[in-house]
Design a protein around this motif. Structure first.
Motif, PDB file in Angstrom:
ATOM      1  N   ILE A  93     -30.666 -36.267  18.211  1.00 24.11           N
ATOM      2  CA  ILE A  93     -31.101 -37.365  19.126  1.00 24.11           C
ATOM      3  C   ILE A  93     -31.255 -39.483  18.864  1.00 24.11           C
ATOM      4  O   ILE A  93     -30.454 -40.360  19.812  1.00 24.11           O
ATOM      5  N   TYR A  94     -31.077 -39.554  17.805  1.00 21.54           N
ATOM      6  CA  TYR A  94     -31.140 -41.057  17.450  1.00 21.54           C
ATOM      7  C   TYR A  94     -29.639 -41.232  17.748  1.00 21.54           C
ATOM      8  O   TYR A  94     -29.755 -42.670  17.901  1.00 21.54           O
ATOM      9  N   PRO A  95     -28.458 -40.598  17.012  1.00 19.90           N
ATOM     10  CA  PRO A  95     -27.331 -41.491  17.651  1.00 19.90           C
ATOM     11  C   PRO A  95     -26.878 -41.158  18.470  1.00 19.90           C
ATOM     12  O   PRO A  95     -26.381 -42.537  19.562  1.00 19.90           O
TER      13      PRO A  95
ATOM     14  N   TYR B   9     -45.683 -39.070  12.491  1.00 19.14           N
ATOM     15  CA  TYR B   9     -44.228 -39.220  12.383  1.00 19.14           C
ATOM     16  C   TYR B   9     -44.037 -41.030  12.885  1.00 19.14           C
ATOM     17  O   TYR B   9     -45.114 -41.552  13.469  1.00 19.14           O
ATOM     18  N   LEU B  10     -43.123 -41.554  12.255  1.00 18.86           N
ATOM     19  CA  LEU B  10     -43.212 -43.034  12.305  1.00 18.86           C
ATOM     20  C   LEU B  10     -41.556 -43.287  13.703  1.00 18.86           C
ATOM     21  O   LEU B  10     -40.402 -43.106  13.634  1.00 18.86           O
ATOM     22  N   SER B  11     -42.546 -43.704  14.346  1.00 20.64           N
ATOM     23  CA  SER B  11     -40.967 -44.780  16.005  1.00 20.64           C
ATOM     24  C   SER B  11     -40.607 -45.380  15.223  1.00 20.64           C
ATOM     25  O   SER B  11     -39.428 -45.578  15.643  1.00 20.64           O
TER      26      SER B  11
ATOM     27  N   GLY C  51     -30.469 -34.550   6.015  1.00 19.74           N
ATOM     28  CA  GLY C  51     -29.663 -34.661   7.177  1.00 19.74           C
ATOM     29  C   GLY C  51     -28.869 -35.625   6.733  1.00 19.74           C
ATOM     30  O   GLY C  51     -29.121 -36.671   6.792  1.00 19.74           O
ATOM     31  N   ALA C  52     -27.934 -34.785   8.069  1.00 19.41           N
ATOM     32  CA  ALA C  52     -26.683 -36.100   8.249  1.00 19.41           C
ATOM     33  C   ALA C  52     -27.261 -37.973   8.394  1.00 19.41           C
ATOM     34  O   ALA C  52     -27.568 -38.677   7.843  1.00 19.41           O
ATOM     35  N   ILE C  53     -27.960 -37.612   9.479  1.00 20.43           N
ATOM     36  CA  ILE C  53     -28.628 -39.281  10.072  1.00 20.43           C
ATOM     37  C   ILE C  53     -29.617 -39.957   8.920  1.00 20.43           C
ATOM     38  O   ILE C  53     -29.134 -41.067   8.734  1.00 20.43           O
TER      39      ILE C  53
HETATM   40  C1  LIG Z   1     -32.797 -28.721   9.508  1.00 17.95           C
HETATM   41  C2  LIG Z   1     -32.313 -28.785  10.404  1.00 17.95           C
HETATM   42  O1  LIG Z   1     -31.207 -27.957  10.155  1.00 17.95           O
HETATM   43  N1  LIG Z   1     -31.462 -30.228   9.860  1.00 17.95           N
HETATM   44  C3  LIG Z   1     -30.850 -30.400  10.588  1.00 17.95           C
HETATM   45  C4  LIG Z   1     -31.176 -31.586  11.733  1.00 17.95           C
HETATM   46  O2  LIG Z   1     -32.383 -32.907  10.613  1.00 17.95           O
HETATM   47  P1  LIG Z   1     -32.659 -33.763  11.446  1.00 17.95           P
HETATM   48  O3  LIG Z   1     -33.234 -33.698  12.843  1.00 17.95           O
HETATM   49  O4  LIG Z   1     -34.064 -34.215  10.485  1.00 17.95           O
HETATM   50  O5  LIG Z   1     -32.036 -35.008  11.215  1.00 17.95           O
HETATM   51  P2  LIG Z   1     -31.948 -36.204  10.145  1.00 17.95           P
HETATM   52  O6  LIG Z   1     -31.832 -36.334   8.682  1.00 17.95           O
HETATM   53  O7  LIG Z   1     -30.070 -36.288  10.518  1.00 17.95           O
HETATM   54  O8  LIG Z   1     -32.129 -37.649  11.271  1.00 17.95           O
HETATM   55  C5  LIG Z   1     -33.644 -37.485  11.000  1.00 17.95           C
HETATM   56  C6  LIG Z   1     -33.749 -39.325  12.071  1.00 17.95           C
HETATM   57  O9  LIG Z   1     -34.997 -38.625  12.404  1.00 17.95           O
HETATM   58  C7  LIG Z   1     -35.550 -39.543  11.851  1.00 17.95           C
HETATM   59  N2  LIG Z   1     -36.992 -39.686  12.128  1.00 17.95           N
HETATM   60  C8  LIG Z   1     -37.622 -39.231  10.645  1.00 17.95           C
HETATM   61  C9  LIG Z   1     -39.403 -38.721  10.627  1.00 17.95           C
HETATM   62  C10 LIG Z   1     -39.824 -40.086  11.156  1.00 17.95           C
HETATM   63  O10 LIG Z   1     -40.602 -39.723  11.020  1.00 17.95           O
HETATM   64  N3  LIG Z   1     -39.583 -40.690  12.288  1.00 17.95           N
HETATM   65  C11 LIG Z   1     -38.111 -41.023  12.113  1.00 17.95           C
HETATM   66  O11 LIG Z   1     -37.696 -42.206  13.298  1.00 17.95           O
HETATM   67  C12 LIG Z   1     -34.573 -40.630  10.919  1.00 17.95           C
HETATM   68  O12 LIG Z   1     -34.430 -41.943  10.635  1.00 17.95           O
HETATM   69  C13 LIG Z   1     -33.414 -40.009  11.203  1.00 17.95           C
HETATM   70  O13 LIG Z   1     -32.941 -40.758  12.464  1.00 17.95           O
HETATM   71  O14 LIG Z   1     -29.991 -32.343  11.846  1.00 17.95           O
HETATM   72  C14 LIG Z   1     -28.951 -33.377  11.442  1.00 17.95           C
HETATM   73  C15 LIG Z   1     -27.865 -34.020  12.130  1.00 17.95           C
HETATM   74  O15 LIG Z   1     -27.625 -32.527  13.036  1.00 17.95           O
HETATM   75  C16 LIG Z   1     -28.636 -31.840  10.755  1.00 17.95           C
HETATM   76  O16 LIG Z   1     -27.733 -32.843   9.410  1.00 17.95           O
HETATM   77  C17 LIG Z   1     -29.481 -31.611   9.367  1.00 17.95           C
HETATM   78  O17 LIG Z   1     -29.741 -30.374   8.827  1.00 17.95           O
END
Ligand SMILES: CC(=O)N[C@H]1[C@@H](OP(=O)(O)OP(=O)(O)OC[C@H]2O[C@@H](n3ccc(=O)[nH]c3=O)[C@H](O)[C@@H]2O)O[C@H](CO)[C@@H](O)[C@@H]1O
Length: 369
Positions: free
Chosen positions: A18-20, A254-256, A273-275
């Motif tokens: 979702i973030y991308p 959680y941090l928005s 995670g990739a992002i």
């Molecule tokens: C367990 C699993 O299958 N994880 C997949 C999932 O990880 P997941 O959904 O955890 O995605 P990523 O780690 O890639 O990104 C997390 C995103 O959430 C944001 N964030 C996080 C915590 C918070 O409090 N606030 C916030 O904004 C981070 O800044 C980042 O933008 O999608 C990624 C991208 O397809 C994959 O590479 C991961 O393998």
């Protein structure tokens, strides 16, 4: 831009998809304020919590189970998938979509199917190696494939002709000045300016192993003068932290405003995670990566090049214990020179223009139509 009037963005499930999507939507809005932006999501994914507050139109289509086989035969398409594709198609017609841009997650599949039937251009953005199931299905319908990271041809045949555009990241993160924002970030969380901060995040859903290991080391960290900012994760159980610690240990659900966490941090402990990896490298954040062990070593592949370049450390999920944290994290968090070297190496691996590069790619795909 005359060719682009209405864009449908599909992606959902976890923050990683979702973030991308949101970062791309922001770039689209910045460059083409007149373009209509519609997003497609599933009923229970995190898109419901993240997209409407960001100010975008979210349309929810019925959920369905993805078939295991990628030999998609439309005549045998399961009923529920057909219903979802039909719902997606109605939305594409209603908004008169010019293009569908998909970011993965199950909800992308009906969007790809509906767009293909209407002969609309489809652009797929994939951040993971190997690509996720939904995008692998989508790749049967389009050659417009963009990826977040360079890949080795032998790792993923389907990505060989893909354009490397980087990962669209939120400008709140890519454009921040970490040092300038730091005092405000520390004050926001009630952290002290004179002691290092370990920032802990298990990705968008949180990570139980990380939560328990770091909370288990809370006393040792505190007595070593290390503050902790710990994101529990949107969908994770609470955990206990001793209440009588001499320095702050701040737990947030959680941090928005993730940029505040990054600005407060001296060192991060996170999943791969990739992002997350795209963000830590974009801002030059030294990090200890603990890849999620059940996703095809994908997270280890994300983090390994950064670690090999000196931008952080890699630890196996099974080896992350309070004792490991005491042995490894405490000395590192108290060594500003080593952190600075690591941060510079991480920064050498990052890019901040994924949103713009994907937008160029989408415009080219639409113009080629
Ligand atoms: C367990 C699993 O299958 N994880 C997949 C999932 O990880 P997941 O959904 O955890 O995605 P990523 O780690 O890639 O990104 C997390 C995103 O959430 C944001 N964030 C996080 C915590 C918070 O409090 N606030 C916030 O904004 C981070 O800044 C980042 O933008 O999608 C990624 C991208 O397809 C994959 O590479 C991961 O393998």
């Amino acid at each position: 831009m005359g060719l682009l009037r209405s864009v449908v963005l599909a992606g959902g499930g976890t923050g990683g998809h979702i973030y991308p999507l949101l970062a791309f939507a922001d770039a689209l809005r910045r460059h083409f304020p007149e373009v209509r932006i519609t997003t497609l999501g599933s009923p229970k994914g995190m898109e419901n919590e993240l997209i409407p507050p960001a100010g975008y139109d979210l349309r929810v289509i019925p959920a369905f189970q993805l078939p295991r086989s990628l030999n998609l035969n439309l005549l045998r398409t399961p009923d529920r998938m057909y219903r979802s594709a039909h719902a997606a198609g109605q939305i594409l017609d209603e908004v008169q979509a010019d293009v569908v841009v998909g970011f993965g997650g199950y909800v992308s599949v009906p969007a790809y199917l509906a767009a293909w039937r209407r002969e609309l251009p489809i652009v797929i953005h994939e951040v993971n190696v190997p690509p996720g199931v939904a995008n692998r299905m989508g790749m049967k319908f389009t050659r417009n494939i963009a990826v977040g990271f360079p890949t080795q041809p032998q790792q993923a045949e389907s990505l060989r002709d893909a354009r490397v555009v980087g990962v669209p990241l939120r400008t709140a993160i890519t454009r921040m000045d970490r040092h300038a924002l730091r005092p405000q970030a520390l004050a926001h969380f009630g952290l002290r300016p004179d002691l290092p901060v370990l920032f802990v995040s298990g990705g968008s859903s949180g990570a139980r192993t990380i939560n328990l290991a770091v909370a288990g080391a809370a006393k040792k960290l505190a007595h070593a003068g290390i503050q902790v900012l710990h994101v529990q994760g949107g969908r994770n159980d609470p955990f206990e932290v001793p209440s009588d610690l001499p320095v702050p240990y701040v737990v947030v659900p959680y941090l928005s405003d993730m940029q505040l966490g990054y600005a407060a941090a001296d060192l991060m402990l996170c999943r791969g995670g990739a992002i997350t990896v795209a963000e830590t490298t974009a801002i030059g954040m030294p990090a200890i990566y603990v890849p999620y062990p059940f996703s095809n070593q994908e997270q280890e592949r994300n983090a390994r090049p950064v670690v090999e370049a000196g931008g952080g450390l890699l630890v196996d999920n099974g080896e992350l214990t309070p004792e490991w944290i005491e042995r490894t994290v405490i000395p590192l968090a108290r060594d500003p020179r080593r952190l600075a070297t690591m941060g510079a190496a991480a920064g050498g691996h990052g890019r901040r223009d994924g949103d713009e590069a994907l937008l160029d790619f989408v415009c080219e795909a639409v113009a080629r139509r």
